[in-house]
Each structure stands twice: as structure tokens, then as C-alpha cells.
Design a protein around this motif. Structure first.
Motif, short mmCIF file in Angstrom:
data_model
loop_
_atom_site.label_atom_id
_atom_site.label_comp_id
_atom_site.label_asym_id
_atom_site.label_seq_id
_atom_site.Cartn_x
_atom_site.Cartn_y
_atom_site.Cartn_z
N GLU A 179 0.83 -1.21 0.00
CA GLU A 179 0.00 0.00 0.00
C GLU A 179 0.87 1.26 0.00
OE1 GLU A 179 -2.80 -0.78 -0.68
OE2 GLU A 179 -3.42 -2.60 0.35
N ILE A 180 1.99 1.19 0.69
CA ILE A 180 2.91 2.32 0.71
C ILE A 180 3.50 2.55 -0.68
CG2 ILE A 180 5.10 3.16 1.65
CD1 ILE A 180 4.41 1.72 4.25
N VAL A 181 3.87 1.46 -1.35
CA VAL A 181 4.41 1.56 -2.71
C VAL A 181 3.35 2.10 -3.66
CG1 VAL A 181 5.26 0.22 -4.67
CG2 VAL A 181 6.17 -0.21 -2.38
N LYS A 182 2.12 1.65 -3.52
CA LYS A 182 1.03 2.15 -4.37
C LYS A 182 0.87 3.66 -4.19
CE LYS A 182 -2.93 1.68 -6.84
NZ LYS A 182 -3.09 1.08 -8.17
N PHE A 183 0.91 4.13 -2.96
CA PHE A 183 0.82 5.56 -2.68
C PHE A 183 1.98 6.31 -3.33
CE2 PHE A 183 2.37 9.09 -0.11
CZ PHE A 183 1.26 9.91 -0.04
N MET A 184 3.19 5.80 -3.13
CA MET A 184 4.38 6.45 -3.70
C MET A 184 4.28 6.56 -5.22
SD MET A 184 8.32 5.10 -3.77
CE MET A 184 7.90 3.78 -4.92
N MET A 185 3.83 5.48 -5.87
CA MET A 185 3.78 5.47 -7.32
C MET A 185 2.64 6.32 -7.87
SD MET A 185 6.33 3.46 -8.26
CE MET A 185 6.18 2.27 -9.58
N CYS A 186 1.50 6.33 -7.19
CA CYS A 186 0.36 7.14 -7.65
C CYS A 186 0.69 8.62 -7.63
CB CYS A 186 -0.87 6.87 -6.78
SG CYS A 186 -1.76 5.35 -7.19
N PHE A 187 1.30 9.07 -6.53
CA PHE A 187 1.57 10.49 -6.36
C PHE A 187 3.01 10.86 -6.68
CE2 PHE A 187 -2.12 9.63 -3.68
CZ PHE A 187 -2.99 10.63 -4.10
N SER A 188 3.79 9.87 -7.11
CA SER A 188 5.21 10.08 -7.41
C SER A 188 5.89 10.83 -6.26
CB SER A 188 5.37 10.87 -8.73
OG SER A 188 6.67 10.70 -9.24
N HIS A 189 5.72 10.29 -5.06
CA HIS A 189 6.14 10.97 -3.83
C HIS A 189 7.65 10.80 -3.62
CE1 HIS A 189 5.87 12.56 0.21
NE2 HIS A 189 4.57 12.77 0.03
N ASN A 190 8.38 11.91 -3.78
CA ASN A 190 9.84 11.85 -3.71
C ASN A 190 10.36 11.52 -2.32
OD1 ASN A 190 10.22 12.51 -6.46
ND2 ASN A 190 9.98 14.69 -6.01
N PHE A 191 9.73 12.07 -1.28
CA PHE A 191 10.18 11.81 0.08
C PHE A 191 10.07 10.32 0.41
CE2 PHE A 191 9.25 11.06 4.55
CZ PHE A 191 10.31 11.70 5.17
N VAL A 192 8.92 9.74 0.10
CA VAL A 192 8.71 8.32 0.39
C VAL A 192 9.70 7.46 -0.40
CG1 VAL A 192 7.07 6.41 0.28
CG2 VAL A 192 6.30 8.67 1.02
N ALA A 193 9.93 7.83 -1.66
CA ALA A 193 10.86 7.07 -2.49
C ALA A 193 12.27 7.11 -1.91
CB ALA A 193 10.87 7.62 -3.91
N GLU A 194 12.71 8.28 -1.49
CA GLU A 194 14.06 8.39 -0.92
C GLU A 194 14.16 7.63 0.40
OE1 GLU A 194 16.72 9.46 -2.28
OE2 GLU A 194 15.82 10.34 -4.06
N ARG A 195 13.10 7.64 1.20
CA ARG A 195 13.12 6.90 2.47
C ARG A 195 13.14 5.39 2.22
NH1 ARG A 195 13.04 9.27 7.72
NH2 ARG A 195 13.76 11.39 7.32
N LEU A 196 12.36 4.93 1.25
CA LEU A 196 12.36 3.50 0.93
C LEU A 196 13.73 3.08 0.40
CD1 LEU A 196 8.87 2.97 -0.72
CD2 LEU A 196 9.57 2.41 1.61
N GLY A 197 14.31 3.92 -0.46
CA GLY A 197 15.65 3.63 -0.94
C GLY A 197 16.66 3.64 0.18
#
Length: 470
Positions: free
Chosen positions: A269-287
Motif C-alpha cells: 500500500e505504501i508503494v502504491k501511494f508512492m507510485m500514484c503520487f510520485s512521492h519523492n520523500f517516500v521514495a528516498e526513504r524507501l531507498g
């Protein structure tokens, strides 16, 4: 005036006479001419049992669809010209190349890098993983007045920890008999709330959000929305914990006792949110959980077999200078698709479906014919590399089944790139009988992210020392 009208009438009569002569000379009226229908020498759908990967006939390739093989145009005549620099690759699920333009040229994929981050984190942790946020104390509870005599420690790196989750912790503290903390609030250096990159700022926000008398209107509304999706919107209870001391960043002492664990919504669900909104903060945190962009790239290179000259990224979000070839991205799509299938998932479970899901694809491919036929990831950089736009994912067609596609554009107008990308996908789908719906049913994003939970020590089989090592 009367003379003018007479001249016009005479002219009209003259024209009618000419037309009658033409019809008489050329035979029966056009609508009465016989129409001859001849069978097509190569029908569009041919009954067959095998689709040969290399079968290309007269500019058409074959795609296997159930028990039929559909002749598919190779689109050599597709007349859509992109400005600037372009890389395109369109393939069938079984690997047949439908369209290829500069597929081995490294270009900036922008936020299509998030496809790599999503794959790497799901591959490493699995779609059902939940980020834990531990709540410890080095004090004791005075049951006579509901006070915790000691400090409160909040340790975690959940990228989606938000106001409602802080209030949920306050609610659980209240249930444990704690209404006041006579001590400090201490958070770990990786702790974040409401997408704040500063741990100290997050500590300050958490300090005020736990206390109903200092809680912001935004935090209060987030909690009410959370209750609504839990079906508890009529609850008269307002969680609140007053903390007498300061808020700051420090380590948790080893003699601290565990009070609870707050667990995030499942990773999918977190990945779905990140991909839908192209959320840079979440992407950098996951990375960052994996070890940064270098580790993300290493996982992709290992699993796809591509080299650093084909796949090189500096960030986990796609910001900045990154270089990926369309062919390398296509290979990533394939391993990602295979990984999702292990959990009976599809791209629609982790990427936005155009015209349905909120976010970057909400208003693209949203006409009555195309809605729900495209699932993918956008990418946008307004200034870097002269303007970058990308679109990668999967499309559904009526006669050709599913196709995978990668479109990278740079050095031009982002708005124009997007219009041309949409036109290109439309053209591909129309060559195969038009778009077809993926059969996707959307779930609200807040509803997805409400799937959090609290675990108390009595429900655990692990000791505190084991928990602190996670």
C-alpha cells in the motif's frame, strides 16, 4: 432588388440542369451502384496453436492471445514525431518487439526511477512487510494519577508515519493508563512524521500532536478521517497525553521497557501511494532503508543482467541526473512483473491505473474508451536535461492483449511530451482493436493507508532485546 433575385434563380436552374446531364451520362445514381464484397486474403484473426516469436509477415508480427494469433502491425508507419531526444520500446508479453526507437540510448527516466525503488524494496521485504515504530519508556506508571514517571522514546523509520498514527499512539497510552508523561519525549534520528526530513522537527510535531490541547486542526482532522475509515467515527473519546518535558533526538537506553509497537500499512500500500503520487520523500526513504540509490541500482543490475552503462541512478526518487536505457527499463518491467506474480499481484496493485487512481495519471487516458486500460508510472523534470517526461508501464488492447511499453523524452516541453505520449499509446491501442479495460477496481488511498495496527508486548513472543535489534 427584384432583378437580382431573378438572376439568382436563373443561376440555380442552370446548375441543376448541368447536374442532371452529368448523372444521365454516368449511369445510375451512386447509391444504386452495385457493391462487390471480396474476402480478405489474410484475415485479421487466424486460428493457430503456436505463435512463432520471429514470425513477421508483410510488416506485421504475430501476438498470441488465448488460442488465437492476432496479426499485429509493427508500426513502421506510425507517424508521431517527438521533439528533442526520444527512446521508445514496445513489446508483447512474450518478448516480441513491436516498436523500437533508440532503445539502447541512456536517457533520463525522471521518476520512472521509482519503478526500480519499488521493485527493490518489495523484492527485499515482501509486499506484506510493515514498518515498526517502537514506543519505549525508562520509567514506571503511577496508576493513582495516570502519570508515567520517566521519558517516552519513539523509535522508527516508517516513511508514512503521520498525524493520525501519533494520535493512535496517544490512544493506546491512554488505554494503558497513561495520561501524562513526567519526562521528555525522545525520538530516533530516522524518525519522521508528516514527511518531515528533520528528526528534531518531527519530535516537536509529535510532542504537540500527542496532546489534544495543543493538537493542530490538521492533525485533528487526520484522526477523524482515520476513525471514519475504521468505522469508529462516532467515538466520543479524544486521545490525549500531556508531556511535561522537552522533545529532542537521542538514542534509547538499553534498560528501557517496550510499551507498544505501531505497525504501518503493508508495504504494497505504501508503494502504491508512492507510485500514484510520485512521492519523492517516500521514495528516498524507501531507498534509504535498502542503503541508498547505489543498492537499489545494484539489485536491479543483478536481477536484470544490465550493466552500469545501461542503468545508472544517483537518487531513489528520480530527481537529478540519472541514466537508463529503454531496453534496461523493459527488462526491469519484466522481472518486476514476475516478482509480483509470486504474490498473485499485478502492476495495478503497485502502480496507478490511468483515469481511475488519484495522482499523476488521474487525468490521462480518462476518456470513456481508454479509462482503465493503462497502468504505469510517469516521470517529470521541468529543467533537468532541458525538460524530461517519461511514461512506462502496461497497456491492454482488445485484440492484442497486454503490451509493455517504455517512452523516454528529454530536451523539450514537458506538456507537449505528455500529449504526444498519450497520442502514441492511443495509436498503438487502436492498431490492435482499441483499448480494453484491465478490470481494475479502485480502493481509496486513505482506506489503503488505514490498515495500520498496534501490538502490545503481551502479544509478542520476542523479548525487548530482540526488538531493539530490528
Amino acid at each position: 432588388m427584384l432583378r437580382t433575385y431573378k438572376n439568382v434563380i436563373l443561376l440555380l436552374l442552370f446548375i441543376l440542369a448541368l447536374l442532371e446531364n452529368g448523372v444521365a451520362q454516368n449511369g445510375p445514381p451512386p447509391f444504386l451502384q452495385p457493391i462487390e464484397i471480396k474476402p480478405t486474403p489474410t484475415p485479421l484473426v487466424k486460428k493457430t496453436s503456436i505463435a512463432t516469436p520471429s514470425s513477421i509477415n508483410n510488416g506485421r508480427s504475430s501476438i498470441e492471445n488465448s488460442s488465437n494469433t492476432v496479426d499485429v502491425p509493427t508500426f513502421s508507419s506510425l507517424d508521431i514525431s517527438f521533439p528533442g531526444q526520444t527512446g521508445i520500446l514496445v513489446e508483447t508479453l512474450d518478448g516480441k518487439v513491436i516498436r523500437e526507437v533508440n532503445a539502447d540510448t541512456p536517457l533520463n527516466p525522471a521518476s520512472n526511477v521509482k519503478i526500480a525503488t519499488a521493485y527493490a524494496i518489495l523484492k527485499s521485504f515482501g509486499p506484506d512487510y510493515r514498518f515498526p515504530t517502537y514506543v519505549f519508556t525508562d520509567g514506571k506508571i503511577d496508576s493513582s494519577n495516570g502519570a508515567l514517571l520517566g521519558n517516552l522514546y519513539v523509535i522508527g523509520r516508517d516513511p508514512m508515519f503521520h498525524f493520525q498514527h501519533a494520535v493512535s499512539i496517544a490512544e493506546t497510552l491512554n488505554k494503558l493508563g497513561i495520561r501524562e508523561v513526567r519526562g521528555d519525549l525522545i525520538v530516533s534520528e530516522k524518525f519522521s512524521i508528516a514527511y518531515l526530513s528533520s528528526a528534531q522537527s518531527s519530535a516537536n510535531i509529535l510532542h504537540s500532536t500527542l496532546d489534544a490541547n495543543r493538537r493542530s486542526a490538521t492533525a485533528t482532522q487526520a484522526w477523524l478521517d482515520h476513525l471514519y475509515y475504521l468505522g469508529k467515527n462516532n467515538s466520543p473519546f479524544t486521545p490525549s497525553v500531556y508531556i511535561t518535558g522537552r522533545a529532542y533526538v537521542a538514542e534509547v537506553p538499553r534498560n528501557a521497557s517496550l510499551l507498544m509497537i505501531h505497525e504501518s500499512a503493508p508495504l504494497r500500500e505504501i508503494v502504491k501511494f508512492m507510485m500514484c503520487f510520485s512521492h519523492n520523500f517516500v521514495a528516498e526513504r524507501l531507498g534509504g532503508v535498502l542503503g541508498g540509490a547505489y543498492v537499489v541500482a545494484s539489485i536491479v543490475q543483478r536481477d536484470t543482467g544490465v550493466g552500469t552503462n545501461e542503468f545508472y541512478i544517483q537518487t531513489s526518487s528520480g530527481l537529478g541526473i540519472n541514466r537508463v536505457t529503454p531496453r534496461a527499463m523493459m527488462k526491469l518491467l519484466r522481472v518486476f512483473r514476475a516478482e509480483l506474480s509470486r504474490y498473485e499481484m499485478t502492476f495495478a496493485d503497485v502502480m496507478p491505473v490511468a483515469g481511475i487512481d488519484p495522482g499523476t495519471l488521474q487525468h490521462r487516458f480518462n476518456d470513456i474508451y481508454s479509462v482503465g486500460s493503462v497502468v504505469g508510472k510517469t516521470g517529470t523534470l521541468g529543467n533537468t536535461d532541458g525538460g524530461v517526461s517519461s511514461l512506462t508501464g502496461e497497456i491492454q488492447t482488445r485484440m492484442g492483449g497486454k503490451l509493455l511499453f517504455v517512452i523516454f523524452n528529454q530536451r523539450g516541453s514537458v506538456a507537449r511530451f505528455r500529449r504526444l505520449q498519450d497520442a502514441y499509446i492511443h495509436a498503438v491501442q487502436n492498431e490492435l482493436g482499441g483499448p480494453a479495460n484491465l478490470g481494475y477496481s479502485s480502493m481509496g488511498m486513505l482506506q489503503r493507508l488505514t490498515k495500520t495496527q498496534i501490538i502490545l508486548p503481551k502479544d509478542l513472543s520476542l523479548g525487548n532485546s530482540s526488538l531493539m535489534g530490528n
